[in-house]
Design a protein around this motif. Sequence first.
Motif, PDB file in Angstrom:
ATOM      1  N   LEU A   5     -30.009-104.474  33.740  1.00  0.00           N
ATOM      2  CA  LEU A   5     -29.042-105.548  33.573  1.00  0.00           C
ATOM      3  C   LEU A   5     -29.094-106.032  32.123  1.00  0.00           C
ATOM      4  O   LEU A   5     -30.157-106.400  31.625  1.00  0.00           O
ATOM      5  CB  LEU A   5     -29.385-106.699  34.528  1.00  0.00           C
ATOM      6  N   VAL A   6     -27.967-106.002  31.451  1.00  0.00           N
ATOM      7  CA  VAL A   6     -27.850-106.533  30.087  1.00  0.00           C
ATOM      8  C   VAL A   6     -27.091-107.850  30.233  1.00  0.00           C
ATOM      9  O   VAL A   6     -25.875-107.875  30.358  1.00  0.00           O
ATOM     10  CB  VAL A   6     -27.126-105.551  29.139  1.00  0.00           C
ATOM     11  N   ARG A  37     -23.450-108.163  32.056  1.00  0.00           N
ATOM     12  CA  ARG A  37     -23.075-109.410  32.726  1.00  0.00           C
ATOM     13  C   ARG A  37     -23.221-110.558  31.739  1.00  0.00           C
ATOM     14  O   ARG A  37     -24.000-110.492  30.783  1.00  0.00           O
ATOM     15  CB  ARG A  37     -23.958-109.693  33.943  1.00  0.00           C
ATOM     16  N   THR A  38     -22.476-111.626  31.986  1.00  0.00           N
ATOM     17  CA  THR A  38     -22.550-112.816  31.150  1.00  0.00           C
ATOM     18  C   THR A  38     -22.680-114.046  32.040  1.00  0.00           C
ATOM     19  O   THR A  38     -22.738-113.925  33.267  1.00  0.00           O
ATOM     20  CB  THR A  38     -21.328-112.904  30.208  1.00  0.00           C
ATOM     21  N   VAL A  39     -22.725-115.208  31.434  1.00  0.00           N
ATOM     22  CA  VAL A  39     -22.789-116.469  32.154  1.00  0.00           C
ATOM     23  C   VAL A  39     -21.629-117.342  31.697  1.00  0.00           C
ATOM     24  O   VAL A  39     -21.159-117.210  30.574  1.00  0.00           O
ATOM     25  CB  VAL A  39     -24.133-117.212  31.926  1.00  0.00           C
ATOM     26  N   PRO A  40     -21.155-118.235  32.563  1.00  0.00           N
ATOM     27  CA  PRO A  40     -20.067-119.117  32.148  1.00  0.00           C
ATOM     28  C   PRO A  40     -20.559-120.174  31.170  1.00  0.00           C
ATOM     29  O   PRO A  40     -21.732-120.550  31.176  1.00  0.00           O
ATOM     30  CB  PRO A  40     -19.600-119.762  33.454  1.00  0.00           C
ATOM     31  N   ALA A  41     -19.648-120.636  30.340  1.00  0.00           N
ATOM     32  CA  ALA A  41     -19.960-121.755  29.446  1.00  0.00           C
ATOM     33  C   ALA A  41     -20.212-122.998  30.282  1.00  0.00           C
ATOM     34  O   ALA A  41     -19.705-123.125  31.397  1.00  0.00           O
ATOM     35  CB  ALA A  41     -18.797-121.994  28.481  1.00  0.00           C
ATOM     36  N   LEU A  59     -18.464-109.341  33.728  1.00  0.00           N
ATOM     37  CA  LEU A  59     -18.397-110.258  34.855  1.00  0.00           C
ATOM     38  C   LEU A  59     -19.504-111.301  34.737  1.00  0.00           C
ATOM     39  O   LEU A  59     -20.495-111.089  34.044  1.00  0.00           O
ATOM     40  CB  LEU A  59     -18.587-109.487  36.163  1.00  0.00           C
ATOM     41  N   TYR A  60     -19.353-112.398  35.461  1.00  0.00           N
ATOM     42  CA  TYR A  60     -20.421-113.391  35.509  1.00  0.00           C
ATOM     43  C   TYR A  60     -21.569-112.851  36.358  1.00  0.00           C
ATOM     44  O   TYR A  60     -21.363-112.240  37.399  1.00  0.00           O
ATOM     45  CB  TYR A  60     -19.926-114.708  36.094  1.00  0.00           C
ATOM     46  N   VAL A  61     -22.769-113.118  35.912  1.00  0.00           N
ATOM     47  CA  VAL A  61     -23.967-112.675  36.609  1.00  0.00           C
ATOM     48  C   VAL A  61     -24.129-113.455  37.912  1.00  0.00           C
ATOM     49  O   VAL A  61     -23.724-114.613  38.015  1.00  0.00           O
ATOM     50  CB  VAL A  61     -25.215-112.828  35.704  1.00  0.00           C
ATOM     51  N   THR A  62     -24.744-112.810  38.890  1.00  0.00           N
ATOM     52  CA  THR A  62     -25.099-113.465  40.137  1.00  0.00           C
ATOM     53  C   THR A  62     -26.607-113.324  40.338  1.00  0.00           C
ATOM     54  O   THR A  62     -27.230-112.428  39.742  1.00  0.00           O
ATOM     55  CB  THR A  62     -24.383-112.815  41.342  1.00  0.00           C
ATOM     56  N   PRO A  63     -27.196-114.150  41.165  1.00  0.00           N
ATOM     57  CA  PRO A  63     -28.628-113.963  41.465  1.00  0.00           C
ATOM     58  C   PRO A  63     -28.917-112.559  42.009  1.00  0.00           C
ATOM     59  O   PRO A  63     -29.976-111.991  41.734  1.00  0.00           O
ATOM     60  CB  PRO A  63     -28.922-115.048  42.503  1.00  0.00           C
ATOM     61  N   GLU A  64     -27.959-111.987  42.727  1.00  0.00           N
ATOM     62  CA  GLU A  64     -28.151-110.641  43.269  1.00  0.00           C
ATOM     63  C   GLU A  64     -28.272-109.598  42.161  1.00  0.00           C
ATOM     64  O   GLU A  64     -28.999-108.618  42.306  1.00  0.00           O
ATOM     65  CB  GLU A  64     -27.002-110.271  44.224  1.00  0.00           C
ATOM     66  N   ASN A  94     -31.222-121.306  39.218  1.00  0.00           N
ATOM     67  CA  ASN A  94     -31.581-120.237  40.157  1.00  0.00           C
ATOM     68  C   ASN A  94     -33.089-120.091  40.294  1.00  0.00           C
ATOM     69  O   ASN A  94     -33.634-119.002  40.161  1.00  0.00           O
ATOM     70  CB  ASN A  94     -30.914-118.925  39.732  1.00  0.00           C
ATOM     71  N   ILE A  95     -33.748-121.191  40.593  1.00  0.00           N
ATOM     72  CA  ILE A  95     -35.206-121.204  40.736  1.00  0.00           C
ATOM     73  C   ILE A  95     -35.663-120.267  41.856  1.00  0.00           C
ATOM     74  O   ILE A  95     -36.776-119.765  41.849  1.00  0.00           O
ATOM     75  CB  ILE A  95     -35.720-122.644  40.946  1.00  0.00           C
ATOM     76  N   GLY A  96     -34.756-119.989  42.789  1.00  0.00           N
ATOM     77  CA  GLY A  96     -35.081-119.063  43.873  1.00  0.00           C
ATOM     78  C   GLY A  96     -35.437-117.676  43.372  1.00  0.00           C
ATOM     79  O   GLY A  96     -36.208-116.953  44.018  1.00  0.00           O
TER      80      GLY A  96
END
Length: 195
Positions: A5-6, A37-41, A59-64, A94-96
């Motif tokens: 994952l980048v 993957r990226t993250v939203p602002a 796409l936005y990253v997910t915990p999965e 996402n502490i999980g």
Amino acid sequence: MITVLVLYYSEGGATEALAQEVALGVESVSGVEARLRTVPAIRAARQDDPDQVPDSGALYVTPEDIQQCDGLALGSPIHFGQMASPLQHFFEENIGLWLSGALMNKPAAVFASGGSMHGGQESMLLGMMVPLLHHGALICGIPYSEAALNTTEGGGSPYGASRVGMSNDVLQVERDLARAQGARVARWALQRPKL
């Protein structure tokens, strides 16, 4: 298929350009694919406004994505020697992932882009390693056996690939180091025993 994952956040495009070079390095290793993957602002009113999802790009990253990857490369623009808030926010929200050991024993690397020399590149790269170490990831830097590390007059250090400059044009030496770091994470991901 082994997946690295980048994950990055980019504002002006330089970190995204570096992420693409890291991904090319990952995919230079047979049997490994890169997943960008990226993250939203972060917005004051709302975090994940569907109207803000970009029409193109990662796409936005997910915990999965974190749970399923075999390795991780994490990139950010430099904000006063620190990681950009949207990436920090993702890990805090996402502490999980930490509780489940999602990154335990997975190879990980960090990369960055900044507008000027001595703008905090190395301190930020080291700082980005801290949450990864708390997650139990195995840090992959860039060894001095990479010839470009000995000749760079731009970005790049043993701590990770970096881009230095006000433009989004990644120098060839910075490309070489980003690709070398991506390939290193990929090789370690192939060797990682499944626990």
